[in-house]
Write an enzyme that holds these catalytic residues in place. Structure first.
Site, PDB file in Angstrom:
ATOM      1  CB  SER A 170      -1.140  -5.553   9.888  1.00 53.59           C
ATOM      2  OG  SER A 170      -2.067  -4.564  10.339  1.00 53.59           O
ATOM      3  CD  GLU A 178     -19.934   0.829   0.903  1.00 50.50           C
ATOM      4  OE1 GLU A 178     -19.623   0.826  -0.302  1.00 50.50           O
ATOM      5  OE2 GLU A 178     -19.793   1.834   1.616  1.00 50.50           O
ATOM      6  NE  ARG A 184      -7.089   6.006   7.079  1.00 48.41           N
ATOM      7  CZ  ARG A 184      -5.858   5.493   7.251  1.00 48.41           C
ATOM      8  NH1 ARG A 184      -5.731   4.295   7.796  1.00 48.41           N
ATOM      9  NH2 ARG A 184      -4.790   6.173   6.883  1.00 48.41           N
ATOM     10  NE  ARG A 243      -4.987   2.650  10.274  1.00 46.38           N
ATOM     11  CZ  ARG A 243      -6.159   2.967  10.822  1.00 46.38           C
ATOM     12  NH1 ARG A 243      -6.216   3.469  12.052  1.00 46.38           N
ATOM     13  NH2 ARG A 243      -7.285   2.781  10.159  1.00 46.38           N
ATOM     14  CE  LYS A 246      -7.341  -3.789   4.852  1.00 45.22           C
ATOM     15  NZ  LYS A 246      -6.668  -2.767   4.051  1.00 45.22           N
ATOM     16  CE  LYS A 252      -9.248  -0.282   4.529  1.00 43.06           C
ATOM     17  NZ  LYS A 252      -8.184   0.212   3.653  1.00 43.06           N
TER      18      LYS A 252
HETATM   19  O1  PB1 Z   1      -2.799  -5.227   6.922  1.00 49.78           O
HETATM   20  C1  PB1 Z   1      -3.463  -4.216   7.158  1.00 49.78           C
HETATM   21  O2  PB1 Z   1      -3.698  -3.792   8.306  1.00 49.78           O
HETATM   22  C2  PB1 Z   1      -4.001  -3.471   5.959  1.00 49.78           C
HETATM   23  C3  PB1 Z   1      -4.385  -2.030   6.248  1.00 49.78           C
HETATM   24  C4  PB1 Z   1      -5.080  -1.409   5.061  1.00 49.78           C
HETATM   25  C5  PB1 Z   1      -4.342  -1.576   3.768  1.00 49.78           C
HETATM   26  N1  PB1 Z   1      -5.230  -1.518   2.658  1.00 49.78           N
HETATM   27  C6  PB1 Z   1      -5.543  -0.018   5.323  1.00 49.78           C
HETATM   28  C7  PB1 Z   1      -6.010   0.156   6.700  1.00 49.78           C
HETATM   29  C8  PB1 Z   1      -5.993   1.499   7.336  1.00 49.78           C
HETATM   30  O3  PB1 Z   1      -4.909   1.956   7.687  1.00 49.78           O
HETATM   31  O4  PB1 Z   1      -7.058   2.072   7.494  1.00 49.78           O
HETATM   32  C9  PB1 Z   1      -4.859   1.100   4.607  1.00 49.78           C
HETATM   33  C10 PB1 Z   1      -5.894   2.071   4.069  1.00 49.78           C
HETATM   34  N2  PB1 Z   1      -5.799   2.400   2.718  1.00 49.78           N
END
Ligand code: PB1
Length: 327
Positions: free
Chosen positions: A278, A237, A221, A209, A252, A199
């Site tokens: 997203s 990983e 992050r 977000r 991701k 990720k």
């Molecule tokens: O669709 C998306 O953007 C998913 C975002 C994702 C959801 N698992 C994370 C991304 C982020 O905000 O860093 C949320 C983190 N747990």
């Protein structure tokens, strides 16, 4: 044999020929629909559109059950639940609340649609008032090991509520092993872990977000999500998550990371999921709304490319539309 003995266009001549030799197929059964379930929505307004994600809404629990029913009717095998609690705190305690929004939604969806898989996102960022994916130290950094304990507690709570799979998206070190141990210790050894293994600290999460109210209150992050430049590290990983007990691994975002999908599929031979996030969704929707691309063709091409790269499962906000187009 070269041309003219070989003519590559022979197999492109008709639609039936092209279908016969197509190497990568996209089906509704390959797709997972993310859902945002929000606690305390006004019953008069049980759906709240997410401006940055046209067609995606924050849902009350009853509306999430209805949406899950639509997904099942379209042949989608699973939904992935994200919770938006009524209250947030420094620990993210809503994440492991047995009466929390995701736990309640999981129970309700499983009761109404028992054959539909419910996957739950395991993270603290939607539940913490600072928006980070773990517990903060006094210096503002995220403490890995104490966060892992809370993530394991969260996964157990979600599994007890009936989650068919749990999906840790936090990127803390060692969380997969801790979750596996916690589930096994609670007699939940049959619950698989879909690990967000590779990720990346991506610019493509912005709309999510906004939707989940999970933008970090400060910083970013990058001290726990991966650097976009690192492919070898992504394979490491994934292999570590496999050693810790992951049953599926995930990459991701998806489209900017198709090389990573391929490398991790080849390295692990495990079921690989890719999350079409997203920002990727918003880009295609915006271009289609502006008349710049044909939405149906572009979406199906994008999802096919993620499958061609090696993803067995594509998590995507396009899932319902794609299922309709593929029917
Ligand atoms: O669709 C998306 O953007 C998913 C975002 C994702 C959801 N698992 C994370 C991304 C982020 O905000 O860093 C949320 C983190 N747990």
């Amino acid at each position: 044999m070269a041309f003219p003995a070989t003519r590559m266009r022979r197999l492109r001549r008709t639609a039936v020929l092209r279908d016969l030799v197509r190497e990568t197929r996209l089906e509704a059964a390959d797709l997972v629909l993310p859902l945002f379930v929000e606690a305390g929505l006004d019953p008069a307004h049980p759906r709240r559109p997410i401006e940055a994600m046209p067609g995606v809404e924050r849902l009350s629990i009853s509306e999430a059950v209805s949406e899950a029913g639509e997904a099942a009717a379209l042949g989608l095998p699973a939904v992935l639940l994200f919770g938006i609690p009524a209250d947030k705190d420094a620990e993210g305690s809503g994440a492991w609340d047995d009466e929390g929004v995701v736990q309640l939604a999981t129970r309700a969806i499983k009761d109404a649609h028992p054959d539909l898989l419910v996957i739950t996102d395991v993270c603290l960022c939607e539940y913490t008032d600072h928006g980070h994916c773990g517990l903060l130290r006094s210096d503002g950094t995220v403490d890995n090991d104490s966060s892992v304990e809370l993530l394991a507690r969260t996964a157990v709570s979600q599994a007890r509520a009936g989650a068919d799979l749990v999906a840790p998206s936090d990127m803390m070190d060692g969380r997969v092993g801790a979750i596996r141990t916690a589930l096994d210790d609670e007699g939940l050894g049959d619950v698989p872990i879909m690990a967000y293994s590779a990720k990346f600290a991506s610019a493509f999460y912005g709309p999510f977000r906004e939707a989940a109210g999970s933008t970090p209150a400060f910083g970013d992050r990058r001290a726990y999500q991966m650097d976009p430049g690192n492919g070898d590290e992504a394979v490491r990983e994934a292999l570590l998550d496999v050693q810790e007990g992951a049953d599926l691994v995930m990459v991701k975002p998806a489209l900017p990371y198709l090389d990573i999908v391929r490398r991790i599929k080849e390295a692990t031979n495990l079921p690989v999921a890719a999350y079409n996030v997203s920002g990727e969704y918003a880009m295609l929707k915006s271009a289609a709304e502006a008349g710049r691309i044909d939405e149906r063709s572009a979406v199906l091409e994008a999802l096919t490319s993620i499958r061609r790269a090696g993803a067995d499962i594509v998590i995507t906000y396009h899932a319902k539309d794609a299922a309709r187009w593929l029917a």
